[in-house]
Write a protein that holds these residues in place. Sequence first.
Motif, mmCIF file in Angstrom:
data_model
loop_
_atom_site.group_PDB
_atom_site.id
_atom_site.type_symbol
_atom_site.label_atom_id
_atom_site.label_comp_id
_atom_site.label_asym_id
_atom_site.label_seq_id
_atom_site.Cartn_x
_atom_site.Cartn_y
_atom_site.Cartn_z
ATOM 1 N N UNK A 268 75.687 -96.384 10.815
ATOM 2 C CA UNK A 268 74.800 -97.031 9.864
ATOM 3 C C UNK A 268 75.497 -97.469 8.598
ATOM 4 N N UNK A 269 76.716 -96.995 8.369
ATOM 5 C CA UNK A 269 77.455 -97.318 7.147
ATOM 6 C C UNK A 269 78.882 -97.728 7.494
ATOM 7 N N UNK A 270 79.010 -98.650 8.432
ATOM 8 C CA UNK A 270 80.322 -99.146 8.817
ATOM 9 C C UNK A 270 81.014 -99.810 7.629
ATOM 10 N N UNK A 271 82.332 -99.670 7.503
ATOM 11 C CA UNK A 271 83.038 -100.320 6.392
ATOM 12 C C UNK A 271 82.891 -101.840 6.400
ATOM 13 N N UNK A 295 80.804 -103.449 12.150
ATOM 14 C CA UNK A 295 82.150 -103.041 12.511
ATOM 15 C C UNK A 295 82.237 -101.644 13.099
ATOM 16 N N UNK A 296 83.392 -101.273 13.599
ATOM 17 C CA UNK A 296 83.590 -99.924 14.154
ATOM 18 C C UNK A 296 83.457 -98.874 13.066
ATOM 19 N N UNK A 297 83.104 -97.660 13.467
ATOM 20 C CA UNK A 297 82.908 -96.604 12.492
ATOM 21 C C UNK A 297 83.093 -95.238 13.146
ATOM 22 N N UNK A 298 82.976 -94.187 12.342
ATOM 23 C CA UNK A 298 83.079 -92.815 12.815
ATOM 24 C C UNK A 298 81.690 -92.249 13.098
ATOM 25 N N UNK A 299 81.615 -91.261 13.962
ATOM 26 C CA UNK A 299 80.363 -90.536 14.157
ATOM 27 C C UNK A 299 80.075 -89.686 12.925
ATOM 28 N N UNK A 300 81.083 -89.011 12.400
ATOM 29 C CA UNK A 300 80.937 -88.195 11.199
ATOM 30 C C UNK A 300 82.281 -88.139 10.497
ATOM 31 N N UNK A 301 82.424 -88.797 9.337
ATOM 32 C CA UNK A 301 83.729 -88.839 8.672
ATOM 33 C C UNK A 301 84.158 -87.509 8.066
ATOM 34 N N UNK A 302 83.226 -86.546 7.931
ATOM 35 C CA UNK A 302 83.579 -85.256 7.341
ATOM 36 C C UNK A 302 83.959 -84.208 8.382
ATOM 37 N N UNK A 303 84.197 -84.642 9.615
ATOM 38 C CA UNK A 303 84.685 -83.737 10.648
ATOM 39 C C UNK A 303 86.068 -84.204 11.108
ATOM 40 N N UNK A 304 86.802 -83.301 11.701
ATOM 41 C CA UNK A 304 88.110 -83.669 12.244
ATOM 42 C C UNK A 304 87.933 -84.693 13.362
ATOM 43 N N UNK A 310 83.912 -88.122 21.733
ATOM 44 C CA UNK A 310 84.053 -89.546 21.398
ATOM 45 C C UNK A 310 83.756 -89.665 19.907
ATOM 46 N N UNK A 311 84.767 -89.631 19.043
ATOM 47 C CA UNK A 311 84.539 -89.541 17.601
ATOM 48 C C UNK A 311 84.234 -90.858 16.912
ATOM 49 N N UNK A 312 84.437 -91.985 17.600
ATOM 50 C CA UNK A 312 84.249 -93.289 16.965
ATOM 51 C C UNK A 312 83.228 -94.121 17.734
ATOM 52 N N UNK A 313 82.643 -95.075 17.014
ATOM 53 C CA UNK A 313 81.694 -96.017 17.601
ATOM 54 C C UNK A 313 82.285 -97.411 17.471
ATOM 55 N N UNK A 314 82.316 -98.160 18.556
ATOM 56 C CA UNK A 314 82.926 -99.482 18.557
ATOM 57 C C UNK A 314 82.069 -100.501 17.810
ATOM 58 N N UNK A 342 71.782 -110.102 25.200
ATOM 59 C CA UNK A 342 71.390 -108.769 25.673
ATOM 60 C C UNK A 342 72.557 -107.782 25.558
ATOM 61 N N UNK A 343 73.190 -107.763 24.393
ATOM 62 C CA UNK A 343 74.316 -106.856 24.159
ATOM 63 C C UNK A 343 73.783 -105.438 23.979
ATOM 64 N N UNK A 344 74.399 -104.484 24.652
ATOM 65 C CA UNK A 344 73.965 -103.096 24.572
ATOM 66 C C UNK A 344 74.630 -102.405 23.374
ATOM 67 N N UNK A 345 73.967 -101.388 22.818
ATOM 68 C CA UNK A 345 74.556 -100.681 21.672
ATOM 69 C C UNK A 345 75.826 -99.943 22.088
ATOM 70 N N UNK A 346 76.762 -99.798 21.176
ATOM 71 C CA UNK A 346 78.025 -99.122 21.524
ATOM 72 C C UNK A 346 77.805 -97.641 21.786
ATOM 73 N N UNK A 347 78.567 -97.105 22.690
ATOM 74 C CA UNK A 347 78.508 -95.675 23.005
ATOM 75 C C UNK A 347 79.474 -94.932 22.082
ATOM 76 N N UNK A 348 79.125 -93.748 21.565
ATOM 77 C CA UNK A 348 77.867 -93.037 21.769
ATOM 78 C C UNK A 348 76.996 -93.124 20.519
ATOM 79 N N UNK A 349 76.153 -94.132 20.403
ATOM 80 C CA UNK A 349 75.307 -94.222 19.211
ATOM 81 C C UNK A 349 74.322 -93.057 19.233
ATOM 82 N N UNK A 350 74.127 -92.381 18.114
ATOM 83 C CA UNK A 350 73.204 -91.245 18.090
ATOM 84 C C UNK A 350 71.754 -91.708 18.124
ATOM 85 N N UNK A 351 70.912 -90.950 18.781
ATOM 86 C CA UNK A 351 69.489 -91.259 18.786
ATOM 87 C C UNK A 351 68.924 -91.142 17.376
#
Length: 375
Positions: A268-271, A295-304, A310-314, A342-351
């Motif tokens: 939700x807050x991609x750079x 753009x691509x982003x992290x699932x959680x930037x405050x974790x290793x 799968x730590x990143x979202x495309x 009909x582009x699908x959301x990138x994996x693994x987008x959180x619910x």
Amino acid sequence: NNVPFVHELTIQSAGRYIWNSQSGGDPTYTIQGRYETVRDIAFRAAFTRAVRAPSITEAFNPTSSAFGFATDVCDTSLVNSGPAPATRAKNCAAAGLPANFLSKSNDRSFQTYTFGNTALQNEQSDNFTVGTVVTPRFLPGFSATVDYVNIKLKNAISLFSNSQVVAACYDAANYPSNPFCGLISRDFTGTAASNNNFGQLNNVGTTYFNSAELNYRGILAQISYRTQADFLGAGSNLGFDVNYQYLDNVSTVVTAGSAPVHTSNSVGYSPHKGVASVRYDNGGFFGQVQVNYVGPTRVDPDTALNFYAVPTVKAFTFVNLSARYDVNEHFSLNGNIDNVLDVKPPYPYPASGGTTPYFQGIMGTYIRIGAAVHF
């Protein structure tokens, strides 16, 4: 064009003082300037102190009970992560939880409650922007702007979730005296060996809180061009727009002295975000093609980086189409096709947290057709 250009500097300012019977008073003011060094380029800057008083709901919402879930940061999988891992681990141990504690609060519900917070203070934000505007005379209808934006929001009023209350308690340097820990209770009957529920969350309260600080820093840019396009038919016009945001930082300091929790570079807050569109109109017809980019982003930037499998979202790109035709001054037809390809959301987008930025991918191709009658 033969008249010599005179450098122009414009400065504007305003201010006022507001007072709220519940949360007190604060000054609010702004000063902004614009300087043109050459005829086609202008520089601008502004500083604003803004104030917002708590709303009636935020301050006086009555207490209500429910059953809910929460992510327990003292779980063995999370206790050594977060914005300040050492602080979290120390506080969870001080709470009486074993190092191998396994939380059940994400899998089974427990009692929760929400209430208004009459102790809320006014929000105060310091907003600083500086940028430039380019409107070249040799290209009529073209403009480009670039602005650097820096916002620091003090006493930010936020509705905390159950998970945020738990994290704010155990991630704070002033555990257990911070205001969040008093809203949490656990089952400590018996011992860890004799009671399967030992240490589990059994009640969490949540409300609106004044976070110590919320920071935003980024760059906003826009390019716009409008031109006649008679080669597409007499009376035709074309428009091109590109909007881009570079998000450098969004972070929250929950309590004074605690480590910042970073939201930027998360779902939700991609750079990088952008929207490009091409518009065409001729008479009563209007059509637009819009390309959206997240753009691509992290699932959680405050974790290793190796914390998640799968730590990143495309990156996510989708295309929308829209059209409108004014049959006459009283009747018009319109149609929209969202996510044409009909582009699908990138994996693994959180619910939770990924629904909004990837909503078009979740919905798929979505067609709307309508008509309007004007009297």
